[in-house]
Write an enzyme that holds these catalytic residues in place. Structure first.
Site, short mmCIF file in Angstrom:
data_model
loop_
_atom_site.label_atom_id
_atom_site.label_comp_id
_atom_site.label_asym_id
_atom_site.label_seq_id
_atom_site.Cartn_x
_atom_site.Cartn_y
_atom_site.Cartn_z
N TYR A 1 1.08 -1.35 -0.26
CA TYR A 1 0.08 0.19 0.24
C TYR A 1 1.41 1.20 0.15
O TYR A 1 -0.33 2.52 -0.05
CB TYR A 1 -0.87 -0.52 0.94
N LYS B 1 3.95 -13.76 5.76
CA LYS B 1 4.85 -15.56 4.71
C LYS B 1 5.86 -15.46 4.84
O LYS B 1 6.41 -14.97 3.21
CB LYS B 1 3.59 -15.32 3.94
N ASP C 1 -1.59 -17.99 4.81
CA ASP C 1 -2.62 -18.74 4.44
C ASP C 1 -3.42 -20.05 5.13
O ASP C 1 -4.41 -19.70 5.10
CB ASP C 1 -1.55 -19.89 3.35
N ASP D 1 -5.77 -6.11 5.84
CA ASP D 1 -6.89 -5.88 5.40
C ASP D 1 -7.66 -6.93 4.76
O ASP D 1 -9.22 -6.86 5.36
CB ASP D 1 -6.66 -5.05 3.80
#
Ligand code: NAD
Length: 372
Positions: free
Chosen positions: A134, A201, A234, A258
């Site tokens: 972002y 991740k 995940d 988000d």
């Protein structure tokens, strides 16, 4: 160091009130009525931002809005529309950036009576607000900078970037990670929470998410009273669907935050009841997660509870714990009864017994009166 309970402000509190646009003014009016019924004296400083402000003052985010929040340290904000394609950039994003509101907090709590697949959920998502994908570092397909980056990749033994590719850069700094993780631990401590789960991740994104975890691990050592764990994003999505009750405070970089905050809102009844807050070190803006729902504007239809729960968070920030608890209990009672609730909380969206925005406020004000 972040402030989570203000001790420097005294009643009557001066709070910046930004009603926003679309359905914003209706839910703001309903929320203000309920907050006032708690008896906490607030002197609202009303400021306009968004399309209305553009028409009146020539700017979607006039300087005096920012000055007002900086001065008062606390704001309650309705949603503001971001027109699609061109127009202006999001006022909501600009406000968070210009006031350095780096920590976005989105609680996801289930209340008896809310129609959901899950019960007994009480999660808090802490999302970093400025960095990650972002940061706005993007190049359109064909931009010469992509070639420069591609050449650098090749020089460093990596694959070149295809010529027909666009490029968005993911940036995660030690500084940004440290302050969001520290915020999550401070929040956990201030609100009696037991565990912080850092989510990223790092098996794939070694130098950004890997850095986030490394910093989180280091900060966690300073908070031995709070449990700490790490989870790949995940796996986290699956865990939240299967065993959401195992989690408490989650801290995430911007994009994962988000996505998982919407997932969590979905676990506890949806956008109509999902509150939020954006914190900087010395100020905070409280606002619902949802947008301006413009197609319902002026219809006295949408659910004001997301903004009301945001106001409950605001009362706690002001140190008005007992008023916050009473307001939350009054809302919970209205939800439990299931009568004076909007269409989104009824079994069917076209349920003729659904009430309007202002009737929800009436019912909660009534409950508060009977609690006195
Ligand atoms: P939205 O959240 O406004 O509405 C999506 C749908 O969710 C609505 O059509 C409605 O069915 C439901 N919904 C939303 N709020 C509800 C409520 N209080 N009660 C009952 N149902 C509700 O999302 P959108 O349509 O994608 O966005 C509309 C505008 O809001 C866009 O311009 C967007 O940029 C802006 N937006 C602003 C904020 C903010 O101010 N912080 C946040 C998100 C979106």
């Amino acid at each position: 160091m972040v402030t989570l309970h203000r001790t420097d402000l005294r009643p009557p509190y001066r709070v910046t009130l930004i009603p926003g646009d679309g359905t914003g003014p209706e839910i703001t009016e309903a929320t203000v009525r309920v907050v006032e019924a708690t008896g906490v004296p607030i002197d609202w400083e009303v400021k306009e931002a968004g399309i209305n402000a553009l028409e009146k003052f020539g700017s979607v985010l006039p300087d005096d809005v920012l000055e007002s929040v900086r001065r008062n340290k606390v704001a309650l904000k309705g949603p503001i529309t971001t027109p699609r394609g061109g127009g202006f950039r999001s006022v909501n994003v600009a406000l968070r950036k210009l006031l350095d509101l780096y920590a976005c907090v989105r609680p996801a709590k289930w209340y008896p009576g809310v129609r959901s697949r899950y019960e007994n959920i009480d999660l808090v998502i802490v999302r970093e607000n400025h960095e990650d994908l972002y940061a706005g570092l993007e190049f359109e397909k064909g931009h010469p900078a992509i070639r420069v980056v591609s050449d650098l990749c090749v020089q460093n033994g990596m694959e070149p970037i295809r010529e027909d590719a666009g490029l968005s850069l993911k940036v995660i700094s030690e500084w940004g990670s440290e302050r969001i993780v520290r915020f999550a631990f401070e929040y956990a401590r201030a609100y009696g929470r037991r565990k912080v789960t850092a989510v990223a991740k790092d098996n794939i994104l070694k130098y950004t998410d890997g850095l986030f975890f490394a910093v989180a691990r280091r900060v966690a050592e300073e908070y031995s009273d709070i449990q700490y764990e790490e989870m790949l994003v995940d796996n986290m999505t699956m865990q939240l669907v299967q065993r959401p009750e195992n989690y408490d405070v989650l801290v995430l970089p911007n994009l994962y935050g988000d996505i998982l905050s919407d997932l969590s809102a979905g676990l506890v009844g949806g956008l109509g009841v999902a509150p939020g807050a954006n914190f900087g070190d010395d100020l905070a803006v409280f606002e619902p997660v949802h947008g301006s729902a413009p197609r319902y504007a002026g219809q006295n239809k949408v659910n004001p509870m997301a903004m009301m729960f945001s106001a409950v968070m605001m009362l706690r920030y002001l140190g008005e714990m007992s008023a916050a608890d009473r307001m939350e209990q009054a809302m919970a009672a209205v939800i439990r009864e299931g009568k004076s609730v909007t269409y989104d909380m009824k079994p069917h969206r076209d349920d003729p017994t659904a009430v309007g925005t202002s009737q929800v406020a009436d019912a909660i004000v009534e409950k508060l009166r009977h609690m006195d």
